[in-house]
Write an enzyme that holds these catalytic residues in place. Structure first.
Site: not given
Length: 454
Positions: A43-45
């Site tokens: 999700v950090k993208d």
């Protein structure tokens, strides 16, 4: 033709997947927002790209610059992808509790990785918070990301993750459940969903050793709650500005063991090969259900952060799990207590050897007690307490024969002795028990083995 201009164009629009086996007893529909479909597998993208683009627009990230960030691995991966495409250098500062796979992956995409100790205060100059700031000050033309306090973190999820969840559920989502670390995901998604429907409940998953739950419930930042924990990616010993407590309805805490066990269960029972925080999230959701938080008409969305490939040496490794007591094993008899180290030889010392030899053997094999033998078999024992007492009486004890300081031999039990019988033989005066393996061979049961069986 339908294609992305570069890998950054594939961020977002991740699928929603119905959960089945692990939630079969819940009254509601449970959907997983499956973030491993992002190109960096987490999700950090989303927020990494948003933070980079906002920094470029603000003029704080200049051409040819260096991006510096303290990360548990996933944000670093997202930033590294952006750095590759946009022509920046990348330095990731990571704590030593993170998996080796995460560190190797970051290096594989061209990042410099600086490893810092986990068990130090955030203000300690060795911490990954302090090290990140120092490197940013020392490195020319650099930009310190600071995902914990950078508002672009929340912005990314308000602009992308939240709307996707709303559209994919056709506005029927009633609860959002997610692990909380920097706070960007829960605060950004939670703000969007509550804007669309103020009745949506937002639940954070915390871990033991973190301050979030108590702070939300009492407003007290309790430093006594801060202690080392194994779970990766969630929980904090600080209060990041991105954690918007007014958006969060409450927290539930999940133990390290449950997080690890449910990470494995997701893979084996749902076919979902996910990271450590996913195990925390699904176990936390089950705990919330036990508290009566969900009803038959509810649509619960749980977000899974990252991919299981980053944890193959940890949660998906039986030896790693066993060493931490995370594998449920049935202990009934003496032979069960030694099955995890039966392949290792019994370390002994001879009666005529010097005390220094026993000390060397304890140090080499990281043990606290050793049976003493002569040509007839086991005739005594020696442990750390014996040696300490002997040293207090004689500073030259290291050159003394073992037979002069040894204690009584350890009790011997059969392999079929029940654990309750074995436990009674472990006392303050007696730290171990020997198991008779037959043919004159023995193995040792220590206090540590008994504790592991509890």
């Amino acid at each position: 033709m339908n294609y992305a201009e570069n890998i950054l164009g594939t961020i977002g629009n991740t699928p929603m997947v119905k959960m089945n086996a692990l939630v079969k007893d819940l009254p509601c529909l449970v959907l997983a927002k499956y973030e491993t479909f992002n190109p960096g597998n987490s999700v950090k993208d989303r927020m990494a790209l948003q933070m980079v683009e906002d920094a470029e627009a603000a003029g704080v990230l200049k051409p040819g610059g260096t991006i510096i960030e303290g990360t548990s691995g996933n944000t670093g991966m997202g930033l590294a992808l952006a750095a590759i495409i946009k022509g920046y250098k990348m330095i990731c500062v990571i704590s030593d509790k993170q998996s080796k796979e995460k560190m190797d992956i970051l290096r594989a995409v061209g990042s410099e990785v600086v490893v810092c100790p986990t068990n130090v205060d955030p203000e300690d100059p060795r911490s990954y918070y302090s090290t990140s700031k120092r490197l940013a000050e020392e490195t020319p033309n650099s930009w310190y990301v600071n995902q914990y306090d950078n508002p672009s973190n929340c912005k990314a999820h308000f602009n992308s993750t939240g709307p996707e969840i709303w559209d994919q559920t056709e506005g029927k989502v009633t609860h959002f459940v997610v692990g909380v670390g920097t706070g960007g995901t829960i605060s950004g998604v939670g703000s969007y969903l509550k804007m669309k429907n103020p009745n949506v409940k937002v639940w954070g998953i915390d871990t033991y050793g973190s301050v979030f739950k108590k702070y939300k419930e009492t407003g007290i930042f309790d430093e006594n709650e801060i202690y080392p924990y194994i779970t990766e990616g969630i929980g904090e010993d600080i209060l990041p500005l991105n954690v918007n407590f007014s958006v969060i309805d409450g927290f539930t805490k999940v133990t390290d063991k449950d997080a690890a066990v449910y990470t494995r269960r997701l893979a084996k029972e749902e076919g979902m090969f996910l990271g450590n925080s996913a195990g925390s999230a699904i176990k936390g959701l089950l705990q919330l259900n036990e508290e009566g938080k969900f009803g038959p008409d509810d649509v619960v969305v749980v977000l899974f952060h990252d991919h299981g490939s980053r944890y193959v040496g940890k949660m998906f490794n039986d030896d790693w799990m066993r060493e931490r007591g995370f594998l449920d094993q049935e202990y009934k008899v003496a032979s069960d207590l030694i099955k995890n180290h039966i392949d290792k030889p019994l370390i002994t010392v001879k009666t005529e050897e010097l005390v220094s030899h026993a000390i060397e053997r304890m140090r080499e094999f990281k043990i606290s007690q050793i049976p003493v033998e002569d040509t007839t078999g086991i005739v005594g024992s020696v442990d750390e307490a014996d040696l300490f007492r002997a040293y207090m009486e004689n500073n030259d004890v290291a050159d003394t024969p073992i037979k002069d300081v040894m204690g009584a031999p350890y009790p011997v039990v059969q392999k079929t002795a029940v654990i309750s019988e074995v436990s009674k033989l472990i006392t303050k005066e007696n730290n171990a028990v020997l198991v008779d393996l037959g043919e004159g061979k023995h193995h040792i049961i220590t206090k540590h083995d008994i504790i592991n069986a509890i």
